[in-house]
Motif scaffolding. Sequence first.
Motif, PDB file in Angstrom:
ATOM      1  N   UNK A  88       0.861  -1.183   0.000  1.00  0.00           N
ATOM      2  CA  UNK A  88       0.000   0.000   0.000  1.00  0.00           C
ATOM      3  C   UNK A  88       0.896   1.231   0.000  1.00  0.00           C
ATOM      4  N   UNK A  89       0.754   2.057  -1.037  1.00  0.00           N
ATOM      5  CA  UNK A  89       1.489   3.324  -1.123  1.00  0.00           C
ATOM      6  C   UNK A  89       0.541   4.439  -0.719  1.00  0.00           C
ATOM      7  N   UNK A  90       0.879   5.150   0.353  1.00  0.00           N
ATOM      8  CA  UNK A  90      -0.049   6.079   1.006  1.00  0.00           C
ATOM      9  C   UNK A  90      -0.082   7.476   0.388  1.00  0.00           C
ATOM     10  N   UNK A  91      -0.065   7.554  -0.926  1.00  0.00           N
ATOM     11  CA  UNK A  91      -0.224   8.847  -1.574  1.00  0.00           C
ATOM     12  C   UNK A  91       1.073   9.617  -1.741  1.00  0.00           C
ATOM     13  N   UNK A  92       1.024  10.599  -2.650  1.00  0.00           N
ATOM     14  CA  UNK A  92       2.216  11.339  -3.068  1.00  0.00           C
ATOM     15  C   UNK A  92       3.312  10.364  -3.489  1.00  0.00           C
ATOM     16  N   UNK A  93       2.887   9.314  -4.155  1.00  0.00           N
ATOM     17  CA  UNK A  93       3.851   8.354  -4.695  1.00  0.00           C
ATOM     18  C   UNK A  93       4.635   8.993  -5.830  1.00  0.00           C
ATOM     19  N   UNK A  95       5.490  12.964  -7.553  1.00  0.00           N
ATOM     20  CA  UNK A  95       5.523  14.336  -7.060  1.00  0.00           C
ATOM     21  C   UNK A  95       4.481  15.226  -7.724  1.00  0.00           C
ATOM     22  N   UNK A  96       4.001  14.845  -8.893  1.00  0.00           N
ATOM     23  CA  UNK A  96       2.918  15.590  -9.523  1.00  0.00           C
ATOM     24  C   UNK A  96       2.079  14.631 -10.349  1.00  0.00           C
ATOM     25  N   UNK A  97       0.965  15.119 -10.854  1.00  0.00           N
ATOM     26  CA  UNK A  97       0.004  14.265 -11.544  1.00  0.00           C
ATOM     27  C   UNK A  97       0.564  13.650 -12.817  1.00  0.00           C
ATOM     28  N   UNK A  98       1.593  14.276 -13.407  1.00  0.00           N
ATOM     29  CA  UNK A  98       2.199  13.751 -14.632  1.00  0.00           C
ATOM     30  C   UNK A  98       3.447  12.918 -14.358  1.00  0.00           C
ATOM     31  N   UNK A  99       3.782  12.750 -13.090  1.00  0.00           N
ATOM     32  CA  UNK A  99       5.034  12.081 -12.749  1.00  0.00           C
ATOM     33  C   UNK A  99       5.128  10.662 -13.280  1.00  0.00           C
ATOM     34  N   UNK A 100       4.041   9.914 -13.198  1.00  0.00           N
ATOM     35  CA  UNK A 100       4.088   8.526 -13.671  1.00  0.00           C
ATOM     36  C   UNK A 100       4.292   8.459 -15.172  1.00  0.00           C
ATOM     37  N   UNK A 101       3.783   9.460 -15.899  1.00  0.00           N
ATOM     38  CA  UNK A 101       3.954   9.482 -17.352  1.00  0.00           C
ATOM     39  C   UNK A 101       5.387   9.826 -17.744  1.00  0.00           C
ATOM     40  N   UNK A 102       6.102  10.571 -16.875  1.00  0.00           N
ATOM     41  CA  UNK A 102       7.502  10.935 -17.144  1.00  0.00           C
ATOM     42  C   UNK A 102       8.490   9.851 -16.704  1.00  0.00           C
ATOM     43  N   UNK A 103       8.009   8.845 -16.034  1.00  0.00           N
ATOM     44  CA  UNK A 103       8.894   7.836 -15.464  1.00  0.00           C
ATOM     45  C   UNK A 103       9.748   7.205 -16.564  1.00  0.00           C
ATOM     46  N   UNK A 104      11.072   7.309 -16.486  1.00  0.00           N
ATOM     47  CA  UNK A 104      11.928   6.714 -17.520  1.00  0.00           C
ATOM     48  C   UNK A 104      11.718   5.204 -17.629  1.00  0.00           C
ATOM     49  N   UNK A 105      11.915   4.677 -18.814  1.00  0.00           N
ATOM     50  CA  UNK A 105      11.631   3.262 -19.085  1.00  0.00           C
ATOM     51  C   UNK A 105      12.325   2.304 -18.111  1.00  0.00           C
ATOM     52  N   UNK A 127      -0.424  15.521  -4.161  1.00  0.00           N
ATOM     53  CA  UNK A 127       0.469  15.711  -5.303  1.00  0.00           C
ATOM     54  C   UNK A 127       0.067  14.841  -6.493  1.00  0.00           C
ATOM     55  N   UNK A 128      -0.534  13.692  -6.228  1.00  0.00           N
ATOM     56  CA  UNK A 128      -0.908  12.768  -7.310  1.00  0.00           C
ATOM     57  C   UNK A 128      -2.365  12.315  -7.129  1.00  0.00           C
ATOM     58  N   UNK A 129      -3.309  13.194  -7.441  1.00  0.00           N
ATOM     59  CA  UNK A 129      -4.726  12.897  -7.183  1.00  0.00           C
ATOM     60  C   UNK A 129      -5.369  11.956  -8.201  1.00  0.00           C
ATOM     61  N   UNK A 130      -4.605  11.534  -9.207  1.00  0.00           N
ATOM     62  CA  UNK A 130      -5.145  10.642 -10.239  1.00  0.00           C
ATOM     63  C   UNK A 130      -4.341   9.353 -10.267  1.00  0.00           C
ATOM     64  N   UNK A 131      -4.914   8.328 -10.898  1.00  0.00           N
ATOM     65  CA  UNK A 131      -4.235   7.037 -10.995  1.00  0.00           C
ATOM     66  C   UNK A 131      -2.988   7.158 -11.857  1.00  0.00           C
ATOM     67  N   UNK A 132      -1.898   6.487 -11.483  1.00  0.00           N
ATOM     68  CA  UNK A 132      -0.694   6.508 -12.316  1.00  0.00           C
ATOM     69  C   UNK A 132      -0.960   5.826 -13.654  1.00  0.00           C
ATOM     70  N   UNK A 139      -6.199   1.956  -7.677  1.00  0.00           N
ATOM     71  CA  UNK A 139      -6.103   3.315  -7.148  1.00  0.00           C
ATOM     72  C   UNK A 139      -7.345   3.645  -6.335  1.00  0.00           C
ATOM     73  N   UNK A 140      -7.147   4.109  -5.097  1.00  0.00           N
ATOM     74  CA  UNK A 140      -8.255   4.432  -4.193  1.00  0.00           C
ATOM     75  C   UNK A 140      -7.957   5.756  -3.485  1.00  0.00           C
ATOM     76  N   UNK A 141      -8.994   6.401  -3.003  1.00  0.00           N
ATOM     77  CA  UNK A 141      -8.795   7.602  -2.171  1.00  0.00           C
ATOM     78  C   UNK A 141      -8.409   7.207  -0.751  1.00  0.00           C
ATOM     79  N   UNK A 142      -8.985   6.122  -0.278  1.00  0.00           N
ATOM     80  CA  UNK A 142      -8.610   5.518   0.994  1.00  0.00           C
ATOM     81  C   UNK A 142      -9.129   4.094   0.984  1.00  0.00           C
ATOM     82  N   UNK A 143      -8.617   3.285   1.890  1.00  0.00           N
ATOM     83  CA  UNK A 143      -9.052   1.894   1.939  1.00  0.00           C
ATOM     84  C   UNK A 143      -9.029   1.407   3.383  1.00  0.00           C
ATOM     85  N   UNK A 144     -10.063   0.687   3.755  1.00  0.00           N
ATOM     86  CA  UNK A 144     -10.136   0.100   5.088  1.00  0.00           C
ATOM     87  C   UNK A 144      -9.950  -1.404   4.971  1.00  0.00           C
TER      88      UNK A 144
END
Length: 245
Positions: A88-93, A95-105, A127-132, A139-144
Motif C-alpha cells: 500500500x502506497x499512502x499517496x504522493x507516490x 511528485x505531480x500528476x504527470x510524474x508517472x507518465x515521465x517515469x523513464x523506461x 500531489x498525485x490525485x489521479x491514478x498513475x 487506485x483508491x482515495x482511501x481503503x479500510x
Amino acid sequence: MSALTSHLRKYTAAPVCHDIQINGQLVGLHDSGVLWWPDEATLIVADLHLEKGSSFARRGIMLPPYDTATTLEKLAAVMDAFDPARVICLGDSFHDADGSDRLPAPYRAMLTTLQLNREWIWVTGNHDPVAPVRLCGETVDEIQIGPLTFRHEPFEKIGATAALGEVCGHLHPAARVRRFGRSIRRACFVTDGSRLVLPAFGALTGGLNVTHEAFSMIFQRRKYSVFMLGNDRLFPFTATRLVGD
C-alpha cells in the motif's frame, strides 16, 4: 559498491521491526521507514515522491536527477527482505500528476517488476490525485482493511471515530531531541496508539517537526510517541523529550 548493493546488504537478513499496536492490531515499524503488517503480509510506505527532480527541472530548478532511482532501489531492497503479498502506497507516490507518465523506461520496468505477483494499492495524494498511467495496481482515495484505514492525509479531529486505526502519511514527520549538549533531528514515525503517521520514504523529501501546530490537529499535546529512524534501529521517545526547530 552501488546504492542497490548497499541496500541489499543491509536488508538481506530477516528484517527486525519495533512492534507496536495500532487500534488493537500488531504492526512493525522498520528503520527504513516502512510499516509491516504481518497478519496481512502487507507493506505500507508513504510519500515516495517519485520524479520530484524532473518536476522541479520543468520549472527551471535543477536538482540531481537520481531521486527516483535511489528511492526505487531502497524500496526494492526492503521488499526483498519482507516479500509482501500486498503493498500500500499512502499517496504522493509521484511528485505531480504527470510524474508517472515521465517515469523513464528503466525505472518503469523496475517498478513493474516489484509489482509482479502482488496486490498493489495506490492511495491518491495531494500531489498525485489521479491514478498513475501505464502501471499496475488499484487506485483508491482511501481503503479500510479490518480495523485499519489507510489514507494520505490524516483526519484532523482528535478522538474522532474516523481517526481510530488511521494509518497515513502527508506530513513527513521528523523529530528533534537534545542530548549531552547536542541536538539530533531525524525522520520518524509518530503515534498515540490509535493512529499512526509514517515518515516520508522518498529520497528528496524533507521533514516537518512534530512539534509544529499541524500535528496538534491530530495528536493531543505531549500524548504521543515518536520512533526516530536510525542506522539499523529505531530510537523511541515520548513527546515530552522533543524540542522544536
